[in-house]
Design an enzyme around this catalytic site. Structure first.
Site, PDB file in Angstrom:
ATOM      1  N   ILE A  70      -3.953   4.315   0.235  1.00  0.00           N
ATOM      2  CA  ILE A  70      -4.453   4.749   1.703  1.00  0.00           C
ATOM      3  C   ILE A  70      -5.790   5.853   1.452  1.00  0.00           C
ATOM      4  O   ILE A  70      -6.777   5.659   2.237  1.00  0.00           O
ATOM      5  CB  ILE A  70      -3.473   5.258   2.662  1.00  0.00           C
ATOM      6  CG1 ILE A  70      -2.526   4.312   2.676  1.00  0.00           C
ATOM      7  CG2 ILE A  70      -3.944   6.238   3.617  1.00  0.00           C
ATOM      8  CD1 ILE A  70      -1.074   5.180   3.421  1.00  0.00           C
ATOM      9  N   CYS A 115       2.533   1.215  -4.893  1.00  0.00           N
ATOM     10  CA  CYS A 115       2.269  -0.083  -4.413  1.00  0.00           C
ATOM     11  C   CYS A 115       1.897  -0.849  -5.615  1.00  0.00           C
ATOM     12  O   CYS A 115       2.028  -2.182  -5.755  1.00  0.00           O
ATOM     13  CB  CYS A 115       1.221  -0.110  -3.231  1.00  0.00           C
ATOM     14  SG  CYS A 115      -0.200   1.003  -3.588  1.00  0.00           S
ATOM     15  N   PHE A 156       0.780  -1.290   0.188  1.00  0.00           N
ATOM     16  CA  PHE A 156       0.116   0.116  -0.034  1.00  0.00           C
ATOM     17  C   PHE A 156       0.725   1.449   0.151  1.00  0.00           C
ATOM     18  O   PHE A 156       1.933   1.134   0.411  1.00  0.00           O
ATOM     19  CB  PHE A 156      -1.223   0.085   1.179  1.00  0.00           C
ATOM     20  CG  PHE A 156      -0.191   0.155   2.550  1.00  0.00           C
ATOM     21  CD1 PHE A 156      -0.153   1.316   3.224  1.00  0.00           C
ATOM     22  CD2 PHE A 156      -0.039  -0.997   3.249  1.00  0.00           C
ATOM     23  CE1 PHE A 156       0.551   1.538   4.463  1.00  0.00           C
ATOM     24  CE2 PHE A 156       0.729  -0.892   4.531  1.00  0.00           C
ATOM     25  CZ  PHE A 156       0.864   0.294   4.923  1.00  0.00           C
ATOM     26  N   CYS A 157       0.285   2.337  -0.603  1.00  0.00           N
ATOM     27  CA  CYS A 157       0.847   3.836  -0.509  1.00  0.00           C
ATOM     28  C   CYS A 157      -0.179   4.707  -0.459  1.00  0.00           C
ATOM     29  O   CYS A 157      -1.219   4.530  -0.054  1.00  0.00           O
ATOM     30  CB  CYS A 157       1.706   3.781  -2.053  1.00  0.00           C
ATOM     31  SG  CYS A 157       0.926   3.541  -3.310  1.00  0.00           S
ATOM     32  N   THR A 158       0.093   5.911  -0.736  1.00  0.00           N
ATOM     33  CA  THR A 158      -0.779   7.022  -0.734  1.00  0.00           C
ATOM     34  C   THR A 158      -2.085   6.737  -1.416  1.00  0.00           C
ATOM     35  O   THR A 158      -3.037   6.579  -1.166  1.00  0.00           O
ATOM     36  CB  THR A 158      -0.051   8.340  -1.007  1.00  0.00           C
ATOM     37  OG1 THR A 158       1.146   8.592  -0.203  1.00  0.00           O
ATOM     38  CG2 THR A 158      -1.083   9.453  -0.673  1.00  0.00           C
TER      39      THR A 158
END
Length: 248
Positions: free
Chosen positions: A210, A189, A182-184
């Site tokens: 996210i 990701c 996961f990432c922003t």
């Protein structure tokens, strides 16, 4: 509702006319009174824009008229003030730099897990096949300080180009488990999940990152806020700008 609409969006799609497209998009955005950043690379587009809601949505609708960008989806949030100082359209080698040219998401995406499904997995402590879940934060270390998923792996990355080496060093901790990168907003990701799968790891990407999780689920299983690259600094799980003190 706050008066300024903020959007984040990206799409891996081949772009062969970046130089010609750049002034067109800049002129269109400036005419609409928008500010923010658009990144153009041969592998795709990445954008962060803010302005009056009708103008922002009209810009995106016009962009989608180009068949290359028809599948572009946006993540929305609101702010009381314009969080960007200017309008920039930049040409980049990659819309998120990894320095692995064999990773080409436009050719084939890694499998994704929806926020609602991930919440259910985290609630029950395993995926639908009974496998352990490993949440893997692919962001830089300073971003993680603002908040992350409970129990997530954090490899203290200084930059995303370090991810492949870190993945090799920590491979044993991932093998045999369902890894959710996961990432922003989803862009890092997505590349991370492809790289992990190339290395034989059963990896998925969190669809929408996210911010997508905040939009559809909220704060469940997440501690803190999410750093964003504008003057709002970070967003709470209800997608409102931070009001506290930045991490030291």
């Amino acid at each position: 509702m706050e008066p300024v609409l903020n959007i984040a969006a990206y799409l891996f799609t081949p772009i062969t006319d970046r130089e010609q497209l750049r002034p067109v998009l800049r002129e269109r955005a400036e005419a609409a009174g928008l500010k923010g950043t658009v990144l153009l690379a041969e592998e795709g587009i990445n954008l962060f824009l803010a302005g009056e809601a009708p103008a922002v949505r009209r810009f995106v609708d016009e962009l989608r008229e180009d068949p290359r960008f028809a599948a572009l989806t946006t993540k929305e949030s609101w702010s009381a003030e314009q969080p960007f100082r200017k309008m920039l359209v930049k040409l980049k080698r990659e819309i998120i730099r990894m320095d692995h040219p064999t990773i080409r998401p436009a050719d084939e995406r890694a499998p994704a897990v929806a926020p609602s499904t991930l919440k259910r997995w985290l609630d029950q402590g395993h995926d639908d096949e009974g496998r352990d879940i490993v949440m893997l934060d692919t962001r830089n270390a300073f971003e993680v300080e603002y908040g992350t998923f409970e129990g997530a792996l954090d490899w203290r990355l200084a930059r995303f180009t370090h991810f492949p080496d870190a993945a090799s060093a920590h491979r044993d901790a991932l093998e045999g488990k369902t890894v959710v990168s996961f990432c922003t907003g989803g862009i890092r990701c997505e590349k991370a999940a492809i790289h992990l799968r190339d290395e034989g790891i059963d990896a998925l990407q969190l669809d929408g990152g996210i911010l997508g999780y905040f939009e559809h689920v909220g704060r469940d299983h997440y501690d803190g806020e999410c750093f964003v690259f504008d003057e709002r600094e970070a967003l709470a799980p209800d997608l409102t700008p931070r009001t506290g003190v930045a991490p030291s």
